[in-house]
Write an enzyme that holds these catalytic residues in place. Structure first.
Site, mmCIF file in Angstrom:
data_model
loop_
_atom_site.group_PDB
_atom_site.id
_atom_site.type_symbol
_atom_site.label_atom_id
_atom_site.label_comp_id
_atom_site.label_asym_id
_atom_site.label_seq_id
_atom_site.Cartn_x
_atom_site.Cartn_y
_atom_site.Cartn_z
ATOM 1 C CE LYS A 314 9.194 0.290 4.001
ATOM 2 N NZ LYS A 314 9.335 -0.259 5.339
ATOM 3 C CG ASP A 317 19.754 10.799 1.239
ATOM 4 O OD1 ASP A 317 20.033 11.579 0.306
ATOM 5 O OD2 ASP A 317 19.618 11.162 2.427
ATOM 6 C CB SER A 374 0.267 -2.158 2.750
ATOM 7 O OG SER A 374 1.038 -1.756 3.869
ATOM 8 N N GLY A 454 3.550 -9.367 10.049
ATOM 9 C CA GLY A 454 4.140 -8.856 11.285
ATOM 10 C C GLY A 454 3.265 -9.194 12.472
HETATM 11 P P1 5BU Z 1 2.285 -5.678 10.205
HETATM 12 O O1 5BU Z 1 2.464 -5.807 11.633
HETATM 13 O O2 5BU Z 1 1.978 -7.001 9.475
HETATM 14 O O3 5BU Z 1 1.336 -4.575 9.815
HETATM 15 O O4 5BU Z 1 3.751 -5.255 9.674
HETATM 16 C C1 5BU Z 1 4.047 -5.047 8.345
HETATM 17 C C2 5BU Z 1 5.501 -4.815 8.129
HETATM 18 O O5 5BU Z 1 5.754 -4.568 6.763
HETATM 19 C C3 5BU Z 1 6.070 -3.621 8.875
HETATM 20 O O6 5BU Z 1 7.374 -3.935 9.265
HETATM 21 C C4 5BU Z 1 6.105 -2.505 7.864
HETATM 22 O O7 5BU Z 1 7.162 -1.624 8.075
HETATM 23 C C5 5BU Z 1 6.295 -3.273 6.579
HETATM 24 N N1 5BU Z 1 5.626 -2.646 5.408
HETATM 25 C C6 5BU Z 1 4.283 -2.455 5.306
HETATM 26 O O8 5BU Z 1 3.539 -2.789 6.217
HETATM 27 N N2 5BU Z 1 3.745 -1.884 4.204
HETATM 28 C C7 5BU Z 1 4.484 -1.468 3.157
HETATM 29 O O9 5BU Z 1 3.958 -0.997 2.149
HETATM 30 C C8 5BU Z 1 5.892 -1.677 3.267
HETATM 31 C C9 5BU Z 1 6.423 -2.260 4.383
HETATM 32 BR BR1 5BU Z 1 6.925 -1.163 1.848
#
Ligand code: 5BU
Length: 483
Positions: A314, A317, A374, A454
């Site tokens: 992400k 800058d 999200s 994740g």
């Molecule tokens: P989780 O463990 O499924 O909650 O991880 C979600 C991953 O996706 C995690 O690495 C976040 O940094 C990444 N992510 C997210 O959750 N939501 C977003 O809007 C974005 C990235 Br952009």
């Protein structure tokens, strides 16, 4: 309603410019109404009436302008009629210049700070009018007003207002329905069905029906997409084609996010889930025992299991700084990550900076724009998301931008891939604002091409079994959406 307008609506219906039934729109949506004004070129009398009624609208509103410009292509002949009937100079926007670069975007004579009146046949989201205004702006011509024959009332006028363009519509969808019902062309059920469709597919979020989740476009729209094999053929970027081919071959749209803190743990997860994923997403800076050699091991695993590596960095800058963050320091991300993402907040420089690195090193890489998030209460607005979409579509980034990290489908362009994070088999959230949606909802309702999972996988007792469950859920949801 003036008889002139009523008669025109009836004539448009008679020549099938307005049709009712079941139609699959370009966006994949199933619509009960279809407007195709192209047909009026075959009816010179109707064409004349359309041009006249639109010009009258401009006169009534005492609009001031130096020229007219029709949104290509349907509105081109309408603008031509207005131009020749009333002796108003016309400009033509070239749609295809993008491919040539050196050719002029706007044809005709104009002076800097001239005002141009845009002519459009039908407005839905307002994007085409906006794009035409942008093309005119790029050569110094200003746009204050646009005249549209038919406003579908799906948020276009509001959206254009945020860009300081006033949309003046000759008639609205509601008026069309009223006239056609009154003259027994359609029945009440069709009127209600169409109104419901229009209402639940508005582009303007402020008037959209409330939905349980946060900021996506979750109106229950039915997504219909090409198969992955077809998408691999259609997309323009090599990295996107590679990804679609992996998805097709391995039957998976699952990206696993390996958010753990040691090289050993990352490798253990990948060995367990590698067969079931098309992408492994990393946060390289959370690994405590990182050594540069680790990235080579990651690449070997990517080769062994056939997946792409997405470093969720992400970048956010100025171009000059992100260039260094991408290619230098201890991580040297550009050397090993197939995909990275940026927050488009700083403007196009953040993309151009990274793109320059890729170009200089002759790499085949892809970049995603974070267009929505999200997490609860995030500050991304609808306008920001739309601006991100326009940045992604900019010609200068076409060799690098491959899509979005988002929560809803932003475009039907097969070159743009939508990756949705915040996915878990049981929806809900965590205690720090993460909001989950299920694989099915992500793929079917939100239009995800890729689901990013994740903790749903990494915290499971049996990593492999859990990955298989997500793979199956994502794949079955995809099968329900292919055309
Ligand atoms: P989780 O463990 O499924 O909650 O991880 C979600 C991953 O996706 C995690 O690495 C976040 O940094 C990444 N992510 C997210 O959750 N939501 C977003 O809007 C974005 C990235 Br952009």
């Amino acid at each position: 309603m003036e008889p002139k307008k009523r008669n025109l609506i009836l004539k448009l219906y008679e020549v099938n410019a307005i049709k009712f039934g079941t139609f699959i729109l370009k966006s994949g949506l199933e619509s009960p109404v279809y407007l195709d004004l192209r047909v009026i070129v075959s009816y010179p009398e109707i064409m004349k009436e359309v041009a006249n009624i639109m010009w009258t609208k401009a006169e009534e509103n005492t609009l001031r302008y130096d020229s007219v410009c029709g949104v290509p292509y349907t509105a081109l002949p309408i603008a031509t009629c207005i131009s020749t009937d009333h002796n108003i100079p016309m400009l033509i926007r070239r749609k295809e210049t993008k491919d040539y670069g050196t050719k002029k975007m706007i044809e005709g004579s104009y002076k800097e700070d001239d005002y141009c009146l845009i002519i459009e046949d039908v407005v839905t989201s307002g994007t085409s009018v906006y794009e035409t205004a942008q093309a005119l702006n790029s050569v110094g011509v200003k746009v204050r007003d646009a005249i549209v024959l038919l406003d579908r009332e799906q948020g276009g006028a509001d959206s254009l207002k945020t860009q300081d363009i006033h949309l003046h519509s000759v008639c609205t969808m509601t008026e069309v329905l009223t006239v056609l019902e009154k003259h027994n062309k359609i029945d009440k059920t069709m009127v209600e069905k169409t109104k419901e469709f229009i209402y639940s597919n508005r582009f303007d979020q402020t008037v959209k029906k409330p939905t349980p989740q946060a900021n996506g476009d979750h109106t229950g729209k039915k997504i219909i997409r090409p198969t992955w094999a077809e998408s691999a053929q259609k997309c323009k970027l090599q990295i996107t084609a590679r990804l679609y081919n992996i998805m097709h071959k391995k039957k998976t749209n699952l990206a696993v996010s390996v958010d753990v803190h040691s090289c050993r743990e990352v490798k253990k997860i990948i060995e367990a889930v590698g067969l079931h994923v098309c992408i492994v997403k990393t946060h390289i800076d959370i690994i405590e025992d990182f050594v540069p050699e680790f990235t080579k091991e990651l690449q070997d695993l990517a080769e062994k299991y056939n997946f792409l590596i997405f470093e969720d960095r992400k970048f956010a800058d100025i171009g000059n700084t992100v260039q260094s963050q991408y290619s230098r320091g201890i991580y040297k991300i550009s050397d090993w990550a197939d995909i990275v993402n940026v927050h488009p907040l700083p403007g196009k420089g953040v993309i151009s900076g990274l793109q320059q690195v890729v170009k200089d090193k002759g790499l085949k890489r892809g970049c995603l724009l974070v267009a929505e998030m999200s997490s609860a209460g995030n500050l991304i607005t609808k306008d920001y998301t739309q601006a991100s979409l326009r940045l992604a579509e900019a010609d200068e980034h076409k060799d690098f931008v491959m899509g979005f990290v988002c929560q809803s489908r932003l475009t039907e362009d097969p070159s743009m891939i939508h990756m949705v994070p915040g996915v878990k088999l049981s929806s809900g959230g965590d205690n720090l604002g993460q909001q989950y949606t299920t694989p099915e909802e992500a793929v079917i309702k939100r239009g995800a091409d890729i689901i990013i999972v994740g903790r749903g996988i990494t915290e499971a007792d049996n990593l492999k079994e859990e990955a298989e469950r997500y793979q199956k859920a994502g794949y079955e949801a995809y099968l329900k959406t292919v055309s």
